[in-house]
Structure formats: C-alpha cells, structure tokens
Design an enzyme around this catalytic site. Structure first.
Site, mmCIF file in Angstrom:
data_model
loop_
_atom_site.group_PDB
_atom_site.id
_atom_site.type_symbol
_atom_site.label_atom_id
_atom_site.label_comp_id
_atom_site.label_asym_id
_atom_site.label_seq_id
_atom_site.Cartn_x
_atom_site.Cartn_y
_atom_site.Cartn_z
ATOM 1 N N GLY A 14 0.916 -1.151 -0.176
ATOM 2 C CA GLY A 14 0.029 0.037 -0.127
ATOM 3 C C GLY A 14 0.824 1.291 -0.024
ATOM 4 O O GLY A 14 1.943 1.404 0.658
ATOM 5 N N ARG A 75 0.820 -4.657 -5.854
ATOM 6 C CA ARG A 75 1.045 -6.185 -4.915
ATOM 7 C C ARG A 75 1.250 -7.050 -6.378
ATOM 8 O O ARG A 75 0.510 -7.220 -7.238
ATOM 9 C CB ARG A 75 -0.199 -6.486 -4.190
ATOM 10 C CG ARG A 75 -0.402 -5.011 -2.982
ATOM 11 C CD ARG A 75 -1.554 -5.585 -2.006
ATOM 12 N NE ARG A 75 -1.228 -4.904 -0.840
ATOM 13 C CZ ARG A 75 -2.072 -3.573 -0.676
ATOM 14 N NH1 ARG A 75 -3.151 -3.490 -1.422
ATOM 15 N NH2 ARG A 75 -1.815 -3.144 0.259
ATOM 16 N N ASP A 106 5.636 -5.326 5.898
ATOM 17 C CA ASP A 106 6.345 -6.683 6.246
ATOM 18 C C ASP A 106 6.378 -7.769 5.013
ATOM 19 O O ASP A 106 7.105 -8.511 4.898
ATOM 20 C CB ASP A 106 5.497 -7.271 7.227
ATOM 21 C CG ASP A 106 5.894 -6.936 8.650
ATOM 22 O OD1 ASP A 106 7.141 -6.599 8.804
ATOM 23 O OD2 ASP A 106 5.263 -6.814 9.495
ATOM 24 N N THR A 128 4.030 2.483 5.473
ATOM 25 C CA THR A 128 2.736 2.148 5.595
ATOM 26 C C THR A 128 2.110 3.107 6.533
ATOM 27 O O THR A 128 2.768 3.428 7.507
ATOM 28 C CB THR A 128 2.507 0.548 6.079
ATOM 29 O OG1 THR A 128 1.358 0.484 6.434
ATOM 30 C CG2 THR A 128 3.381 0.235 7.089
ATOM 31 N N ASP A 130 -0.203 2.166 8.552
ATOM 32 C CA ASP A 130 -0.553 1.492 9.690
ATOM 33 C C ASP A 130 0.325 1.329 10.820
ATOM 34 O O ASP A 130 -0.217 1.148 11.935
ATOM 35 C CB ASP A 130 -0.985 -0.175 9.235
ATOM 36 C CG ASP A 130 -2.008 -0.296 8.233
ATOM 37 O OD1 ASP A 130 -2.809 0.831 8.199
ATOM 38 O OD2 ASP A 130 -2.103 -1.133 7.508
ATOM 39 N N ASP A 132 2.377 -0.514 11.770
ATOM 40 C CA ASP A 132 2.568 -2.022 12.221
ATOM 41 C C ASP A 132 3.348 -3.013 12.146
ATOM 42 O O ASP A 132 3.505 -4.168 12.067
ATOM 43 C CB ASP A 132 1.054 -2.661 11.946
ATOM 44 C CG ASP A 132 0.813 -2.820 10.110
ATOM 45 O OD1 ASP A 132 1.663 -2.295 9.622
ATOM 46 O OD2 ASP A 132 0.359 -3.604 9.660
ATOM 47 N N ARG A 174 -6.587 -2.886 8.974
ATOM 48 C CA ARG A 174 -7.046 -4.168 8.665
ATOM 49 C C ARG A 174 -6.626 -5.167 9.906
ATOM 50 O O ARG A 174 -7.325 -5.625 10.322
ATOM 51 C CB ARG A 174 -6.780 -4.766 7.459
ATOM 52 C CG ARG A 174 -7.658 -5.702 7.013
ATOM 53 C CD ARG A 174 -7.394 -6.114 5.525
ATOM 54 N NE ARG A 174 -7.839 -5.152 4.443
ATOM 55 C CZ ARG A 174 -7.203 -5.031 3.410
ATOM 56 N NH1 ARG A 174 -6.416 -6.284 2.810
ATOM 57 N NH2 ARG A 174 -7.792 -4.318 2.362
HETATM 58 P P1 ADP Z 1 3.319 -4.529 2.572
HETATM 59 O O1 ADP Z 1 4.596 -4.548 2.252
HETATM 60 O O2 ADP Z 1 2.566 -3.291 2.818
HETATM 61 O O3 ADP Z 1 3.083 -5.726 3.684
HETATM 62 P P2 ADP Z 1 1.790 -6.880 0.870
HETATM 63 O O4 ADP Z 1 1.781 -7.804 2.053
HETATM 64 O O5 ADP Z 1 0.846 -6.455 0.058
HETATM 65 O O6 ADP Z 1 2.132 -5.314 1.328
HETATM 66 O O7 ADP Z 1 3.068 -7.234 0.046
HETATM 67 C C1 ADP Z 1 3.430 -6.481 -0.904
HETATM 68 C C2 ADP Z 1 4.510 -7.438 -1.988
HETATM 69 O O8 ADP Z 1 5.459 -8.263 -1.354
HETATM 70 C C3 ADP Z 1 3.453 -8.423 -2.352
HETATM 71 O O9 ADP Z 1 2.652 -8.070 -3.348
HETATM 72 C C4 ADP Z 1 4.417 -9.555 -2.823
HETATM 73 O O10 ADP Z 1 4.862 -9.083 -4.139
HETATM 74 C C5 ADP Z 1 5.578 -9.530 -1.908
HETATM 75 N N1 ADP Z 1 5.300 -10.372 -0.686
HETATM 76 C C6 ADP Z 1 4.438 -10.134 0.280
HETATM 77 N N2 ADP Z 1 4.435 -11.224 1.054
HETATM 78 C C7 ADP Z 1 5.585 -12.187 0.430
HETATM 79 C C8 ADP Z 1 6.040 -13.342 0.881
HETATM 80 N N3 ADP Z 1 5.616 -14.144 1.970
HETATM 81 N N4 ADP Z 1 7.147 -13.946 0.079
HETATM 82 C C9 ADP Z 1 7.600 -12.954 -1.050
HETATM 83 N N5 ADP Z 1 7.124 -11.968 -1.401
HETATM 84 C C10 ADP Z 1 6.085 -11.506 -0.572
HETATM 85 O O1 F6P Z 2 -1.766 -1.355 4.770
HETATM 86 C C1 F6P Z 2 -2.347 -0.353 4.524
HETATM 87 C C2 F6P Z 2 -3.626 -0.319 4.286
HETATM 88 O O2 F6P Z 2 -4.125 0.899 3.939
HETATM 89 C C3 F6P Z 2 -4.479 -0.915 5.499
HETATM 90 O O3 F6P Z 2 -4.625 0.064 6.481
HETATM 91 C C4 F6P Z 2 -5.581 -1.112 4.615
HETATM 92 O O4 F6P Z 2 -6.356 -2.202 5.462
HETATM 93 C C5 F6P Z 2 -5.198 -1.680 3.298
HETATM 94 O O5 F6P Z 2 -3.908 -1.113 3.085
HETATM 95 C C6 F6P Z 2 -6.068 -1.299 2.055
HETATM 96 O O6 F6P Z 2 -5.655 -1.923 1.057
HETATM 97 P P1 F6P Z 2 -6.166 -1.635 -0.441
HETATM 98 O O7 F6P Z 2 -5.585 -0.458 -0.806
HETATM 99 O O8 F6P Z 2 -5.688 -2.744 -1.239
HETATM 100 O O9 F6P Z 2 -7.477 -1.614 -0.296
#
Ligand code: ADP
Ligand code: F6P
Length: 323
Positions: A14, A75, A106, A128, A130, A132, A174
């Site tokens: 995000g 993503r 993360d 982010t 959040d 978090d 979330r």
């Molecule tokens: P954030 O970085 O905000 O936590 P996401 O969880 O959506 O956001 O992760 C962003 C991108 O990082 C995902 O679309 C994917 O490409 C990669 N990613 C997420 N989780 C994994 C994982 N367990 N292993 C490898 N790549 C990951």
């Molecule tokens: O992680 C940031 C965040 O804005 C969360 O607070 C929220 O739940 C989520 O992303 C929303 O994701 P999307 O942009 O995919 O709706």
C-alpha cells in the site's frame, strides 16, 4: 564483497504519504556517494519486467511535498513464486544492480528476504500508514494519515454537535489499531474499537454512551478500526438501543493520500539517507527502523520475527479521557 555501485529503489504494498520523500533521499544520497540509482516502477512487478529508469538529481525535484509514490506501487503475486523471484534477480543482474532499497511493509520485506537469498543486497524502509511493523516504533505515512483522520473527526464533530448525534467513523487498519487508537485520543472519542481486542456491543459501546449521556454529554464520536468492521451495523445498534440518532462514515482511501506532514518528510529523509549509508559501507540485508527516537538498522530475519503490541496503558488512557 565488491563495492556496491549500482542500486535500485522501489515502493511496494500500500502507498503511504512520505514515500516520495524517501525515494528522493535514496536518489540524492546515492548520487552524492557516487552510486548509479535506478527507479523501479510498480514494486516487484517492475523488478520482474525491467521497468527501470536511471534517476538523476532532477528526477526527484518537486516531489517531497507530494503524497502517493512517483514510482507507483503494486501487489505482485508472481513475485511470491520461485520463478518470479528468479526472473527479478536475473533482471537486476542485467542492469548491474547490486542492491535494492524496498520501501514498504512486512510483506515487502519477505519478498526482499527472498531476493537476498539469491545474492541481491536489500535494505528495507518502513512505509505504511498502519504503523504496524514489529521492528520499528514508526512507519512513514502514519502521522499524515492520522492528521487526515483528525481533520475529518473535527468536521464530523461540528455536525454531530449541531444535531446532538452520535458519529461512528471507520478508519483504516485491517490488522492493526494504531491509527484508531491515536486518533481516538486526539479526537476525543467516546469509544475506540481495535482489531486487537474483542468487544461486546452492549458493554463496550452502548453502556459508555448511555453513561456519557447521564453525565451530560450531548454528542458522541465512536472510532471503529477497519479490521473490526461493521461501522454501519454499530451505528444502527447505537440508535436502536439508546435512542440517540447515529450516522456512520467510512473514511477509506482518503487516509492514504495527501501531502506528507513535516514529521513524515523528515523521518523519510533520515531513513532514506541511512539506507544509502549502509549500502555505501557494503552493509545489506537490513531494515531501517526508529527505536527510542534513533534511526537504527536490524538484520532482516530478526526484523521479521519482531512483534509489536498495542500499549494497554494507552488504551486505558483513552477510556479515562472519554469520561
Ligand atoms: P506490505 O509490504 O505493505 O506488507 P503486501 O503484504 O501486500 O504489502 O506485500 C507487497 C508485495 O510483497 C506482495 O505483492 C508480494 O509481491 C511481496 N510479498 C508479500 N509477501 C511475500 C512473501 N511471503 N514472500 C515473497 N514475497 C512477498
Ligand atoms: O496497509 C495499509 C492499508 O491502508 C490498510 O490500512 C488497509 O487495510 C489496506 O492497506 C487497504 O488496502 P487496499 O489499498 O488494497 O484496499
């Protein structure tokens, strides 16, 4: 290990206000230290497909005040597969990229860790709204998002006062209630519902509102984190059980945009420069974090193991101040 001379920077997951300030810091500091810096478009998607642009000092002019991310974000499910990772690593090698700065949460760090296992250097920056991420006290974007919500609460308060109503406001988060708790305190909410805590509608929502009315309150603000959900149902229950008119507002993605606050710009700038300084010293596979008001760096596996919990004393404080 050879000197790191060519680096890439990307934003993933995000978006968050302040990501541009972080990109700017990485590009400017990288060039200052004699590195070649590639901007990678749309997160890991761009890495897989070679969507790279060599950045100049002027590529990042006039962006420090802008929300979103000039590199865009995505993503990328393909990146979670072995084949996807291999494609990304091969692409980085074609362009001579030694290390990548990943600005995200993360999930993005898990992806970065996979890259590091294939020999590509990585540094993570916390981005982010959040707040978090376990290894850091602060994530870029949180302050701006809270201020956006705060502005909304202040406006909602005006109309709630005029009509003697209850306003139920759903805010982002979330899995984490840091935004909800923070704005609950700053906005003087009567009730704050967090995803980390179970709640009972009668005991935790209806009762404090009725007690508040008995102490002379005439309008009410209830903050519901997205992970709790059901703002409309909660609002309906309040109206039905208390007889107080109630309206629900779901703030949504407005919280993710907007010009970053001074705090986010400065934090992003400091963290971005720290990332490049690590790379300049051939240090990789670290996450840049804020700990006890200092910018530090933590080994990526260790960082991913770290957990952070809502501070119960702050939850209690929000209850006391809602009297
Ligand atoms: P954030 O970085 O905000 O936590 P996401 O969880 O959506 O956001 O992760 C962003 C991108 O990082 C995902 O679309 C994917 O490409 C990669 N990613 C997420 N989780 C994994 C994982 N367990 N292993 C490898 N790549 C990951
Ligand atoms: O992680 C940031 C965040 O804005 C969360 O607070 C929220 O739940 C989520 O992303 C929303 O994701 P999307 O942009 O995919 O709706």
């Amino acid at each position: 290990m050879p000197d790191i001379r060519t680096i890439g920077v990307l934003t993933s997951g995000g978006d968050a206000p302040g990501m541009n300030a972080a990109i700017r810091a990485v590009v400017r500091a990288g060039i200052f230290y004699g590195m070649k810096v590639f901007g990678i478009q749309k997160g890991y998607n761009g890495l897989i497909h070679g969507d790279f642009t060599e950045m100049t000092l002027r590529s990042v002019s006039d962006i420090i005040h802008r929300g979103g991310t000039i590199l865009q974000t995505a993503r990328c499910p393909e990146f979670k597969t072995e084949e996807g990772i291999q494609k990304a690593v091969d692409m980085a090698r074609v362009f001579g990229i030694d290390a990548i700065v990943v600005i995200g949460g993360d999930g993005s760090y898990r992806g970065a860790r996979d890259l590091s296992k294939h020999g590509l250097g990585v540094i993570g920056l916390p981005g982010t709204i959040d707040n978090d991420i376990g290894c850091t006290d602060y994530t870029i974007g949180f302050d701006t998002a809270c201020n956006t919500v705060q502005e909304a609460i202040d406006k909602i308060r005006d109309t709630a006062y005029s009509h003697e109503r209850c306003s139920v406001l759903e805010v982002m988060g979330r899995h984490a209630g840091y935004i909800a708790l923070n704005v609950g305190i700053a906005g003087g909410a009567e009730v704050v519902l967090l995803p980390e805590k179970n709640y009972d509608i009668t005991k935790d929502v209806i009762k404090p509102i009725i007690e508040g009315r008995n102490r002379g309150k005439k309008h009410y603000v209830v903050i519901v984190a997205e992970g709790v959900g059901g703002a409309i149902e909660i609002s309906n229950a309040i109206e039905e059980k208390t007889g107080i008119e109630s309206r629900a507002t779901i703030l949504g993605h407005i919280q993710r945009g907007g010009s970053p606050t001074v705090y986010d710009r400065v934090m992003a700038s400091r963290m971005g420069v720290k990332a490049v300084e690590l790379l300049k010293n051939n240090i990789t596979n670290r996450i840049v974090a804020l700990k006890d008001n200092k910018i530090v760096d933590i080994e990526i596996n260790e960082a991913l193991e770290m957990k952070k919990n809502i501070d119960e004393s702050v939850v209690e404080l929000s209850r006391i101040l809602a009297l």
